[in-house]
Design an enzyme around this catalytic site. Structure first.
Site, short mmCIF file in Angstrom:
data_model
loop_
_atom_site.label_atom_id
_atom_site.label_comp_id
_atom_site.label_asym_id
_atom_site.label_seq_id
_atom_site.Cartn_x
_atom_site.Cartn_y
_atom_site.Cartn_z
N SER A 181 -2.01 0.34 -5.95
CA SER A 181 -3.27 0.98 -6.36
C SER A 181 -3.34 1.44 -7.81
O SER A 181 -4.41 1.82 -8.27
CB SER A 181 -3.59 2.17 -5.45
OG SER A 181 -4.08 1.72 -4.21
N LYS B 84 -7.84 11.03 -11.07
CA LYS B 84 -8.30 10.37 -9.84
C LYS B 84 -8.70 11.47 -8.86
O LYS B 84 -8.02 12.50 -8.77
CB LYS B 84 -7.17 9.51 -9.27
CG LYS B 84 -7.56 8.65 -8.07
CD LYS B 84 -6.40 7.75 -7.62
CE LYS B 84 -6.77 6.88 -6.42
NZ LYS B 84 -5.66 5.99 -6.01
N SER C 196 -6.71 1.01 -5.24
CA SER C 196 -7.73 2.00 -4.98
C SER C 196 -8.13 2.81 -6.21
O SER C 196 -9.17 3.45 -6.19
CB SER C 196 -7.22 2.96 -3.90
OG SER C 196 -6.12 3.70 -4.38
#
Lengths: 92, 480, 481
Positions: free
Chosen positions: C175, C76, C151
Site C-alpha cells: 500500500s 494518511k 491503499s
C-alpha cells in the site's frame, strides 16, 4: 464451497440480505479458489510464522500512567448515561 | 445406582497489580464507571497492548508454589466473541501455551487425610467489563473499569470427588494466592471467582460422564450448595432415563438452583489465533530466579514451622495459618507479649476470633491491634491480672482504644501480690463466717469454694487465684 | 517552489527565502485549486496548518529549527490525529475525532512539520486502487481516468501532484510501494517494527507498517530520521538504535550485490521487464553486481497473504460495534441488531468481504487447513528471503506487473485486483523493508523499481535509490494537472 455465508456473516455480526449474499458469493468463491492452492503445499515439519520479527515480548513496569478521561472519551459515544455506555437491554 | 462425582474447578483470580495487564489504567475497585478505562481498555482505533511485568511475575510465583512446569515460551491468543463488556470483540488470553503448566496442590480433607489435586494449567488473560442491567430502563449500561484487569485462570484436573473436596481445594487455593500476595481473595468483589465442571458416572465406569459448567458462584458456601444441587439434578436426570447436555449453567443463590444458559452457548466459535500485537513471552532464567527469591513462606510451610517453633498442635497451627494476616497477627502478639505461644494462640483463636466473627471483621480490620492484645496477654503472663480479669479487660478494650495497662490501672484490676494483705483478708473472712469454718473443718471440703468466693468478693477479684488457693488452704487447715 | 524537494524547501526556509506560513499557504492554495480533480484529501486542516507554520517560523527565526521544521506534509487518514477527524476512509469512523495522536504524528509534530490535512485511502487500507473509500475514488494525477493505486492512493496522488512535498502512508501488502510506483514518486515501507504502530489504525497487525512517500530517496531519509524508532507503547516496535539515514546516501555502490529473483520476471510484461532491466544495468554501471536468484515459494504469497491479512483484519475490526464510538444504526431492536446493522452500514463492500474471509479461515474446522497452513508457508517464504540475503545485499524487481489501470477495470473481480500486489506482498509477510522509486513510463504512465533489503537495512536501500536518482530524472517528472 463449504463457505456458509449466512453463518459466517452471523459470526462476524454483519447483517446481509439475500441479495447481498447472492452478490458476494461469486466474489468469495474466486477468493477461496485462489486460497485453496495453499492446501497442496507440503509443510511437513515447518513451524508456523506468526510475526515477521521472531523477537520476545517486552514488558512494561506496573505503573498507573492513565488519568480519568471518561468525559472526553464518552463525547465520542453514540449513547451514554450515568457514565455508562448504553446498549439495548441484554437479557441473561 | 451408586454414582461417582467428578469435579474440576476453573478459578479466575484477579492479580493484585496496580495497573491493568495491557494498559496503564488503574485496577482499583469501585471507581466511577468508566473512569479507569483508558484508550487501550476501550479498544479505540490504533491502540496496542503492552504486557504488565508484575502480572507475569505473579503468575510465576503461583507456578512455583504449585510445583508447576513453567513454560519458558508462552503465547497470547485472541478469543473472539461479541459482547458489550468486551470492547475489542476479543479477549486476550493464553490458549495454546500457558505460562504455567502442570502442577499440583495438596489439600487436607475433613477426615485429616491429605489429597493431591492436579493443576492442569494456569494462564494469564484480561478480565472483561461489567454490564449493568438495572441502572437504565430498557438499556444495559456498560462499565469498562474492570476491562483489562489481569486474571490468572487456574484450571484443576477433574480430581475432586465431592462438593466438600471442591471447597477444601478452593480454600487451600484461596489461602495460597492471598499468601503469595498475588490476589486479595475478595469473593464479593469478584477478585476470586469459581466455575465448576461437574459430572457423575456410575461407580466403576472408566469414562467420564457429560459435564455441566456452573458459573457465577461467589462464595465457598455457594460453591458447595451449587455443586450439590447440580449432582442431585444430574442424578435425577440420569435415573429417570434422561441425558446430560454439555452446557453452561448459572447458579442462582436466591433459589439455590442452577439454570441453563443455552442462549450464550449458541453457535460459539471463538476463532482463537495468536495475537499479532503481542510477541512470544519469554521467561528468562533471571526472571525465574527473581520469582523464587520473592517467594514468601507458604501456608503449609508456615503451619509446620508453627508446630516446631511454637509447640502448637497441628490443629492450632492450621487455624492460625489459614490466612496470612492471621498468622502475621499471631506472630506479632507472641513477639511483643513474650508470652507462651499457646496462651497467645488461645486468645487469638478464642476471644479475639469470636469478637471479629460477631462483628464480621477481618483480622486486618481488627480494632484490637496485635500490639494491644500483646499488652493484655503480657499482663496475664506476668500475673498482674488473672485470666478471668483479662476477659473483663478484653471486653473493655473492645469498647475503647485504651491499652490493657490503662484499663487495669483505671479500674483498679491489678491482682494483689502482697501475701500478708491477702492473709489479712482471709483471716477476716474466716472470722466473719464461724459456722462455715467449723463445718469445713468437720470435713465439708466443698466449702473451700465458698471461702474462695468470699475472699474474691472482698478483694473485688484482685486476688491471684493460685496464691489465694495456697494461702487459704494453709489457713483453713491450721487451727490457730 | 512547490516543485522543490524537502531538502530544497528546508534550504529556502533556512535562508529566509520564504516563511513556513507562506509555504504552507502556497500548498493550501494548490490543494484548494487542484484537489477537486484528484480527491486526494479527506480533510484539509488549514487553520491547524497555519498555526503550526507560525510556531515553526518562530523556531526558524530563533535558530531552534531542525531539518524538517516548517516543512508542510500530509498524513494518511489512518493515523490518529488528536482533535482532528480520523476516518480511515470509512463511514464507520466518519464522525470519529481522534482523542490522541499516533506516535508517527507526534514525532513529526515534534520535528516541526506542518500538517496540511489527512489523505484519502482505501477503507481501512484494504484495496489497491483507492476505489474503496467512503469519500470517493482518488484519481491518478498522470491521467484522471486511471487509479492512483492503493491503499495509500491519496498520499501518492497528493505528493505526485505536488500538493504536499511529503506524506505518510502505510503498507500492509504493498500500500505504499504500489501507489508510489503508479504515481511516479518514491515510497518506503520500513522494516516491520522500525516505525511505531501506536495510533495507526490496524488492518493486519503482523503486516502493517507505517512509512513515507516523497519525491526523492533523500527526502525519505530525512523524514525517517524523525519517524523511526522504538516506542514503548508498541510491543512489536524494535528497540534498536536509529541510524542517521542521510549519512550513507553518498556511499558508492561498488561491490554491492543485487539479486534479481527469476520468479519476478517470469511472464512479466516485456515493457515492464525492459524498464526494470535498464534500471538494474544503471546500478551495475555504478559498480553494483547483478545476479539471478530464486525465491521459489514467493509464488505462494498471494494465497498466504489473503488468509493472514483477512484473519487479522476480522479480529481487528471487531471493535467497531457501535457502542463506544463510530457509526451506530438507528433504533436497534436488540443487541444483535445493533451489532449487525451498525457493522453492515458502517463497512464498505471490500472490508466486509475480507472480514467474511478472515472469519471463515479462523472458524472451527478450517483453522489448520487455512490459517495455520498459511503461517507455515509464510515461514517457507521467509526462509527463501533469508537464503537469498546470504548471497546478495538486496533484491531488485518490479513493484507492479503493469502501470496504473483504469478506474472500474478490476472492480468486479477481487482476485484480479489482488494480483496488482503480487510483487509487494512477500515483503510484508517476511517483514523486510521495501522501497519503490520511479523507473520510467509505460504508455505515459509511471512505473516503479522495487528494492527489497535485509531487516533494518533501510539506509542501504536509500543509498542505492539516491545514487540511482543522481543519474536519472524519473523522480523529477511531474504530471501536468
Amino acid at each position: 464451497m463449504s463457505f456458509d455465508i449466512p453463518k459466517v456473516a452471523y459470526l462476524a455480526r454483519i447483517a446481509m440480505s439475500e441479495e447481498e449474499i447472492a452478490a458476494v458469493k461469486p466474489k468469495l468463491e474466486n477468493v477461496m479458489a485462489m486460497i485453496d492452492d495453499l492446501v497442496k503445499i507440503d509443510t511437513t515439519n515447518v513451524a508456523p510464522l506468526a510475526s515477521p520479527l521472531e523477537q520476545y515480548q517486552t514488558l512494561r513496569e506496573d505503573v498507573v500512567t492513565e488519568t480519568d478521561q471518561h468525559v472526553t472519551y464518552q463525547k465520542l459515544a453514540p449513547k451514554v448515561a450515568a457514565d455508562l455506555y448504553l446498549v439495548p437491554q441484554v437479557i441473561e | 445406582m451408586q454414582w461417582e462425582v467428578i469435579i474440576g474447578l476453573e478459578v479466575h483470580t484477579q492479580l493484585l497489580t496496580k495497573s491493568k495487564i495491557f494498559s496503564g489504567a488503574s485496577t482499583a475497585y469501585g471507581a466511577t464507571p468508566n473512569s479507569q478505562a483508558c484508550l487501550v481498555d476501550l479498544a479505540f482505533p490504533g491502540v496496542l497492548p503492552v504486557l504488565n511485568k508484575t502480572a507475569v511475575e505473579m503468575a510465576l510465583k503461583f507456578g512455583l508454589a504449585v510445583h508447576a512446569e513453567i513454560n519458558p515460551y508462552s503465547t497470547f491468543e485472541r478469543k473472539q466473541y461479541f459482547y458489550p463488556d468486551l470492547p475489542k470483540g476479543y479477549q486476550i488470553s493464553q490458549y495454546q501455551t500457558p505460562i504455567v503448566g502442570k502442577g499440583y496442590l495438596d489439600i487436607e480433607l475433613d477426615n485429616g487425610q491429605t489429597k493431591r489435586v492436579g493443576i492442569t494449567r494456569a494462564h494469564l488473560e484480561e478480565d472483561a467489563g461489567k454490564s449493568l442491567h438495572d441502572a437504565i430502563p430498557h438499556m444495559s449500561g456498560i462499565d469498562l473499569n474492570r476491562a483489562g484487569t489481569p486474571l490468572l485462570e487456574i484450571v484443576s484436573e477433574p480430581d475432586l470427588r465431592s462438593a466438600e473436596e471442591a471447597v477444601a481445594y478452593l480454600k487451600t487455593l484461596h489461602a495460597l494466592v492471598t499468601y503469595l500476595g498475588i490476589c486479595d481473595g475478595n469473593m464479593q468483589e469478584g477478585s476470586f471467582r469459581c466455575d465448576a465442571n461437574v459430572s457423575i458416572r456410575p461407580v466403576g465406569q472408566k469414562e467420564f460422564g457429560t459435564r455441566a459448567e456452573i458459573k457465577n458462584v461467589n462464595s465457598f458456601r455457594y460453591v458447595e450448595k451449587a455443586i450439590n444441587y447440580e449432582i442431585e439434578r444430574q442424578k435425577e436426570v440420569l435415573e429417570s432415563g434422561g441425558i446430560i447436555v454439555q452446557e453452561t449453567r448459572l447458579y442462582d443463590a436466591s433459589t439455590n438452583t442452577t439454570r441453563s444458559m443455552r442462549s450464550k452457548e449458541a453457535a460459539n466459535d471463538y476463532r482463537y489465533f495468536p495475537d499479532p500485537d503481542l510477541l512470544t513471552l519469554y521467561v528468562s532464567e533471571s526472571m525465574m530466579a527473581a520469582a523464587s527469591q520473592s517467594m514468601p513462606e507458604l501456608p503449609w510451610e508456615k503451619a509446620a514451622r508453627f508446630q516446631s517453633d511454637y509447640q502448637l498442635s497441628a490443629y492450632d497451627a492450621k487455624v492460625l495459618t489459614a490466612e496470612r494476616g492471621l498468622a502475621d497477627y499471631f506472630e506479632t502478639v507472641v513477639k511483643l507479649s513474650q508470652a507462651a505461644p499457646k496462651l497467645v494462640a488461645n486468645w487469638v483463636m478464642g476471644d479475639l476470633a469470636a469478637f471479629l466473627n460477631k462483628n464480621n471483621l477481618s483480622i486486618e480490620a481488627s480494632p484490637i491491634s496485635g500490639e494491644r492484645l500483646a499488652g493484655l496477654i503480657a499482663r496475664i503472663q506476668d500475673n498482674t491480672i488473672s485470666g478471668k480479669m483479662a476477659k473483663t479487660v478484653f471486653e473493655a478494650m473492645c469498647e475503647s482504644n485504651d491499652t490493657a495497662d490503662h484499663i487495669i490501672e483505671a479500674r483498679g484490676l491489678k491482682q494483689m501480690t502482697d501475701s500478708s494483705a491477702l492473709e489479712k483478708v482471709i483471716e477476716e473472712v474466716m472470722t466473719a463466717n464461724p459456722q462455715q469454718l467449723n463445718d469445713y473443718r468437720a470435713g465439708k471440703d466443698k466449702l473451700f469454694a465458698f471461702f474462695v468466693g468470699q475472699v474474691m468478693k472482698a478483694t473485688k477479684g484482685q486476688a491471684n487465684p493460685q496464691q489465694l488457693n495456697e494461702l487459704l488452704l494453709a489457713k483453713l487447715k491450721s487451727n490457730n | 517552489m512547490f516543485t522543490y524537494s524537502i531538502k530544497e524547501l528546508a534550504h529556502a526556509l533556512a535562508a529566509g527565502k520564504i516563511s513556513s506560513q507562506e509555504l504552507t499557504q502556497l500548498y493550501l492554495d494548490r490543494i484548494a485549486a487542484l484537489d477537486p480533480k484528484l480527491n486526494s484529501f479527506i480533510t484539509v486542516t488549514a487553520e491547524h496548518a497555519l498555526a503550526q507554520a507560525k510556531a515553526a517560523d518562530k523556531k526558524l527565526s530563533t535558530g531552534e529549527a531542525g531539518p524538517l521544521t516548517g516543512i508542510p506534509m500530509a498524513h494518511k487518514d489512518i493515523f490518529c490525529t488528536n482533535g482532528i477527524k480520523t476516518s480511515c476512509a470509512s463511514k464507520m469512523l466518519d464522525n470519529f475525532i481522534a482523542p490522541y495522536d499516533a506516535t508517527v504524528v507526534s514525532k513529526l509534530n515534534d520535528a516541526g512539520m506542518v500538517m496540511l490535512g489527512k489523505t484519502n485511502m482505501d477503507e481501512f487500507a484494504m484495496g489497491s486502487s483507492n476505489e474503496n473509500s467512503f469519500y470517493g475514488n482518488v484519481k491518478n494525477p498522470w491521467n484522471i481516468d486511471y487509479v492512483p493505486g492503493g491503499s495509500s492512493g491519496g498520499s501518492a496522488a497528493a505528493v505526485a501532484a505536488r500538493l504536499a512535498p511529503m506524506a505518510t502512508a502505510t503498507d500492509t501488502g504493498g500500500s505504499i510501494r504500489q501507489p508510489a510506483a503508479l504515481c511516479g514518486i518514491s515510497g518506503l515501507k520500513p522494516t516491520y517494527g522500525r516505525v511505531s504502530r501506536w495510533g495507526m489504525i490496524a488492518f493486519a497487525s503482523s503486516l502493517d507498517q507505517g512509512g513515507i512517500m516523497a519525491q526523492t530517496a533523500e527526502d525519505i531519509a530525512l523524514v525517517m530520521n524523525a519517524m523511526a524508532g522504538h516506542d514503548e507503547k508498541d510491543s512489536t516496535s524494535i528497540d534498536l538504535p536509529v541510524p542517521d539515514y542521510t549519512t550513507k546516501l553518498q556511499d558508492s555502490l561498488k561491490g554491492l550485490k543485487i539479486g534479481l529473483p527469476k520468479e519476478y520476471f517470469e511472464g512479466l510484461d516485456p515493457k515492464m521487464a525492459e524498464l526494470i532491466h535498464t534500471a538494474a544495468k544503471a546500478l551495475e554501471a555504478q559498480g553494483a553486481t547483478l545476479q539471478e536468484i530464486s525465491l521459489p515459494n514467493v509464488k505462494h504469497s498471494l494465497p498466504v497473504y489473503y488468509v493472514i491479512a483477512p484473519a487479522e483484519c476480522s479480529a481487528n475490526l471487531a471493535r467497531y460495534d457501535g457502542v463506544r464510538y463510530g457509526h451506530r444504526c438507528d433504533n436497534p431492536k436488540d443487541l444483535l441488531d445493533l451489532y449487525q446493522r451498525s457493522r453492515a452500514e458502517g463497512f464498505g463492500a471490500e472490508v466486509k468481504r475480507r472480514i467474511l474471509v478472515g472469519t471463515y479461515v479462523l472458524s472451527a474446522g478450517y483453522y489448520d487447513a487455512y490459517y495455520l497452513q498459511a503461517q507455515k508457508v509464510r515461514r517457507l517464504i521467509a526462509n527463501d528471503f533469508h537464503a537469498a540475503f546470504e548471497k546478495v545485499d538486496m533484491i531488485l524487481g518490479p513493484v507492479t506487473p503493469n502501470a496504473a489501470f483504469k478506474s472500474g477495470e478490476k472492480a468486479q473481480d477481487p482476485v484480479s485486483m489482488y494480483l496488482s500486489d503480487i510483487y509487494t506482498l512477500a515483503t510484508n509477510l517476511v517483514g523486510s523493508p521495501g522501497l519503490s522509486i520511479p523507473a520510467g513510463f509505460i504508455d505515459g504512465l509511471p512505473v516503479g523499481l522495487q528494492l527489497i533489503g535485509k531487516h533494518f537495512d533501510e539506509a542501504r536501500l536509500l543509498n542505492v535509490a539516491h545514487q540511482y536518482q543522481q543519474i536519472t530524472d524519473w523522480h523529477k517528472q511531474m504530471p501536468s494537472i
